[in-house]
Every structure is written in structure tokens, then in C-alpha cells.
Design a protein around this motif. Structure first.
Motif, short mmCIF file in Angstrom:
data_model
loop_
_atom_site.label_atom_id
_atom_site.label_comp_id
_atom_site.label_asym_id
_atom_site.label_seq_id
_atom_site.Cartn_x
_atom_site.Cartn_y
_atom_site.Cartn_z
N LEU A 196 0.82 -1.24 0.06
CA LEU A 196 -0.02 0.05 -0.09
C LEU A 196 0.86 1.23 0.11
O LEU A 196 0.46 2.42 -0.63
N GLY A 200 0.11 4.01 -2.72
CA GLY A 200 -0.16 5.30 -2.23
C GLY A 200 0.84 6.72 -2.56
O GLY A 200 0.12 7.84 -2.93
N PHE A 204 -0.46 9.66 -5.22
CA PHE A 204 -0.39 10.96 -4.95
C PHE A 204 0.40 11.67 -5.98
O PHE A 204 0.11 12.91 -6.24
#
Length: 527
Positions: A196, A200, A204
Motif C-alpha cells: 500500500l 499510495g 499522490f
């Protein structure tokens, strides 16, 4: 699972994060089982895995050769790319087994990852270089999740894939065997974090990345000429007229680059670079550009140079002189200046003869792929084409687009966008053309440069700095596209430092081999 995760199957790339777990389970069963010659059995199992994966993913290599060679001969030659990488992969697991017998499992896994990276680096560096199946390339169909390739390159993807597989394997194995060598809670937290956190960070980066506005109008042309019928169904003059016609159909007054595919400018006897300005192709190109202020034609070209003596190893006798043939790119502008670049990353067995005479049986392939029986000449390093207005373009020719660090060298030298000229028509309508296009997305991310791609028979198009395919043509249709791209001069961390992760992997390879080779008596002293 490895095959389903591989491009061009959409949205399946994340399967790579667990696709090696079954193989790791099989290897562990052999290590702990009551088998004779465990190392041999591990080698066989991992080789079979790699052979199925590679053959299913790059079957198109056979498809291309079978178009002009008997099926048996084609299969024999195709077995080289089908089986060579799996042999190296099997060697990695064989060495991993040797390491497991001597060291802690954690050290062995570090060795496994390092040895795998060493195999990938070898397979992109030696005479039979074919880095097509490097693990990091497999994530190109989920490019939104690997925006951090601008820092790590594809070897970061290889590392990520192996870390998630190892943690997932440890969790599964301990659950299955009801053991707790490692905390199950920590393992599951580790798996989630390893999966993750990079996703992530990437998302972003993807949603917040903004291109600096620095526009340039570029046209890519896809003439759609059957490579197997070149010079048979169409003359070089007719091909040139078709390129002009397609270019003009979408061009704007401010178009700065017209991008034509690999070997688009040609002659039945090749084109002498020293006399190129005297060829009708050059004169017609300059005349065409008169309509476009600051216009340039960046094209593939079949060219040669003549030397008074054997200036290079690839030059062959030509009367009382020597001749070097090139798969090249050329930049033509409104001035009398002409820039050439000679393809450096040559296709083994097609454009160059690897390992001297060892593979001389592949010589008949050369002429069918537009090559020469002596092999092409090449430049030792990339060079950037500069327009009169100062725009730097990276002339990347076909196969070269698979080498991340090599393409980054163009960017370090001033390339503001990447221009890929290719001819994927040899493979017909197979996964090869789609994979080649997908890998170009990774070059865009690594360098944060637009990619303009001109392919003779598809797929041509434009890729932005985030790796999104903004426009693309269809397969096997003549077409031209125009796009306002943003030029970029900033250098990413990957562009500056290249494949640092691979070099760390090579260091890990060396340490692993040393740990395997240390005598038992010495090991006891060290422990």
C-alpha cells in the motif's frame, strides 16, 4: 499468474505481487521434502515455470520468424529467447538453494532478490541482450501505481515485486504449516505496508503532478507499409510521397517536428550519409519544410558510410575500401545541416552477430529483417538531435526503448522529449506491438518527458509525462496524428543516477556467491 499479469492484459499487473508465491511454495516443498538431488529438481521446476511464462508472453517471436522460415526452423530459433531467460532464472533458484543450505532464510531471501537482479542486468548487458521480460516492465499496464519509477526505474519495480512475494509466501507458509518463525501479525502488516505504501505514494504523485507549460507541436506518421513487402509493392519514392501526404494532412503552420518511423527514408542500395544532400529524398524533404517555420523531419533511415580502411569491427570489404551499414535516425531542417544517429542497442541475431561465429546459423535472418550478414555498425552512446530553435529530441530507435538507463542518457544530454521511431510490423497483429508501446510509458515516467512514437505499421501515438497514452493509432492503418506536447528540461532522480538499485543488486550477487563458497570450517568460526 505471471502470464496473466503481463502486458497487454489490462488491469492485471498487480498479480505480479503474488505470482511467485506458488513457485516459492514448490521450492520450499522440495527443500523440506524427501527428494534426491534437490538442487536439480529446483532447477527443473523453476526452469519449467520460466519457460511457460516467457513462451506465453513472447510467443510473437515465433510468429515473426514463421512468416518466412519453416516452422521447425522458426521454433528452433525462437527457443533462444523462450528458454535462455528461464535458464538464467533457474540458475538463480539453484543458487538460492545453495544459500539456503548454508545461511539463515532471511539472508537467503536477500540473496535471491540480489541474484535475480543480477540475472536481469546480465540479460540486458551481454551479447544476447533481451531485457523484454525484466519484472519491472510487467507493471507498465498499471503505470498509475509506479510513478516512483522517476526515482528508481524498472529495477525498483523488480524489487517491489520480490519483496511482496517473499512476505506473502512467508505468511502463507507459516499459516499452512502452523509454525511461527516470524510473527504472523508483523508479516501481514509488512505485506500491507509494502503493497500500500508505494501505491499510495504513486497515486499522490500521479494526481498532483503538473507539467510545466512549454508547448511544441509534433506530428507522428504511420505509413503502414508491410515490412515483408518493402521494395516489392512500393518504391522508396512512393513511400516518401506517402509520408509527405500523411504529414501534410494534419500539420499546422507551427508544427516543429514531423516524426517518421524506422527506415522510412531508404533506397534500394542504402543511402550514403556523406552524400545525403544529393539524394532526391533530402531535396524533397527540405522543400516540404518550407511551409513550416522551424519545421524538422526526424526519421528513421537506412544508411551507410565508406571508409578507406577498416575503421570499425563491423565494416566489411567494399571493393578496395570498407562499408558500414546502419539502422539510423536523421534530422532534416531548413538549413544545410544534417544530423545522424546510429542505433546502438542492436537486436541479437538480427542486427548483430553475438559471440562471433557461435550463432552464425542465424545469418539468414538478417536480410529478412532489413539487416546485413555482417551486422550493423553502431554508435557507442546516444546523441541528441537539436532543432534550429534549440529543442532537443532523443532519437530512440525501436529496440532501444527497452533500456531505461540508456534512454535516460539522452535526457541527461539535453533531450526535452523522447522520439521513438520503430517498425513493429514484423510481429504482425500480436502482443509484441502492444508490449512495446506499454514499455514506452515507463520511459516517460522515468524521465518525465513526453514520448512521441512513430511506428511503421502501428502503434503510433503520444504519451504524456505521467505515462498516459493521450493519442494512439489503430493497427494496420495508414494514419497521422498531431499533438501539442510540453517540453521539459528538469532531470528526475532516475535520470541523474540511473539503475542504482541494479548496482546494489550486483553487489548482493557478489556477497551471495561468497557466502555460498565459504568452506564449512570457516563458517563455523564466523558463527
Amino acid at each position: 499468474m505471471l502470464w496473466l499479469a503481463w502486458p497487454p492484459v489490462p488491469y492485471t499487473g498487480l498479480l505480479l505481487l503474488v505470482a511467485f508465491v506458488p513457485l516459492l511454495v514448490a521450492v520450499e516443498n522440495i527443500i523440506r521434502g524427501n527428494y534426491h538431488k534437490k538442487g536439480t529438481k529446483i532447477f527443473q521446476v523453476s526452469f519449467l515455470t520460466g519457460l511457460v511464462w516467457n513462451t506465453a508472453s513472447i510467443y510473437w517471436v515465433f510468429n515473426a520468424m514463421n512468416a518466412f522460415l519453416p516452422a521447425v526452423v522458426s521454433l528452433g530459433i525462437a527457443l533462444i529467447p523462450f528458454a535462455l531467460a528461464p535458464l538464467l532464472m533457474a540458475l538463480v533458484f539453484r543458487l538460492y538453494y545453495q544459500l539456503r543450505k548454508r545461511r539463515h532464510i532471511a539472508v537467503s531471501f536477500v540473496g535471491l532478490v540480489s541474484l535475480w537482479m543480477g540475472y536481469e542486468y546480465l540479460h540486458q548487458s551481454w551479447g544476447l541482450a533481451f531485457p523484454w521480460m525484466n519484472l519491472g516492465n510487467g507493471l507498465s499496464n498499471v503505470h498509475q501505481l509506479v510513478q516512483w519509477y522517476s526515482i528508481t526505474g524498472v529495477y525498483g519495480g523488480t524489487l517491489w515485486i520480490w519483496l511482496t512475494n517473499i512476505f506473502a509466501f512467508l505468511y502463507y507458509w507459516q499459516y499452512k504449516e502452523k509454525v511461527a518463525a516470524f510473527s504472523q501479525k508483523k508479516l501481514i502488516i509488512g505485506v500491507l505496508a509494502i503493497v500500500l505504501l508505494p501505491i499510495g505514494i504513486s497515486l499522490f504523485q500521479y494526481f498532483t503532478y503538473e507539467e510545466h507549460i512549454n508547448p511544441s507541436e509534433v506530428v507522428v506518421v504511420q505509413p503502414n507499409i508491410d515490412p515483408y513487402q518493402k521494395f516489392g509493392s512500393i518504391t522508396p519514392e512512393q513511400q516518401l510521397d506517402k509520408l509527405f501526404e500523411l504529414s501534410a494532412s494534419v500539420a499546422k503552420p507551427n508544427t516543429e517536428f514531423f516524426l517518421w518511423p524506422e527506415t522510412a527514408i531508404s533506397d534500394r542500395n542504402g543511402i550514403n550519409e556523406e552524400d545525403f544532400r544529393e539524394y532526391p529524398a533530402y531535396e524533397k524533404s527540405v522543400s516540404f519544410l518550407e511551409k513550416y517555420h522551424n519545421g524538422n523531419i526526424l526519421s528513421g533511415i537506412e544508411s551507410y558510410l565508406i571508409y578507406p580502411d577498416q575503421k570499425t569491427l563491423t565494416a566489411r570489404p567494399f571493393g578496395n575500401k570498407y562499408l558500414d551499414s546502419f539502422n539510423a535516425a536523421v534530422l532534416i531542417d531548413g538549413s544545410s545541416k544534417v544530423q545522424f544517429y546510429h542505433k546502438s542497442k542492436l537486436v541479437p541475431g538480427v542486427e548483430q552477430m553475438p559471440f562471433g561465429q557461435a550463432l552464425s546459423f542465424m545469418k539468414p535472418l538478417f536480410e529478412h529483417f532489413g539487416g546485413t550478414t555482417g551486422g550493423y555498425g553502431f554508435d557507442k552512446e546516444p546523441s541528441v538531435f537539436y532543432s534550429q530553435s534549440g529543442i532537443g529530441a532523443a532519437p530512440v530507435i525501436c529496440y532501444e526503448s527497452i533500456w531505461g538507463e540508456y534512454v535516460a542518457e539522452y535526457t541527461k544530454k539535453g533531450a526535452q522529449f523522447i522520439a521513438i521511431v520503430t517498425n513493429d510490423g514484423w510481429w504482425k497483429n500480436t502482443s509484441g506491438k502492444d508490449q512495446h508501446l506499454a514499455y514506452a510509458k515507463l520511459r516517460a515516467i522515468e524521465n518525465r518527458r513526453w514520448v512521441a512514437r512513430s511506428a511503421n505499421t502501428g502503434i503510433s501515438g503520444f504519451i504524456n509525462q505521467r505515462g498516459d497514452i493521450v493519442q494512439h493509432t489503430q493497427w494496420w492503418v495508414p494514419a497521422a496524428l498531431t499533438q501539442e506536447i510540453n517540453l521539459n528540461e528538469e532531470l528526475t532522480i532516475y535520470t541523474k543516477y540511473g539503475d542504482l538499485i541494479a548496482y546494489l543488486g550486483l553487489l548482493g550477487c557478489l556477497v551471495s556467491v561468497v557466502l555460498i563458497a565459504i568452506p564449512a570450517s570457516t563458517r563455523k568460526k564466523l558463527s
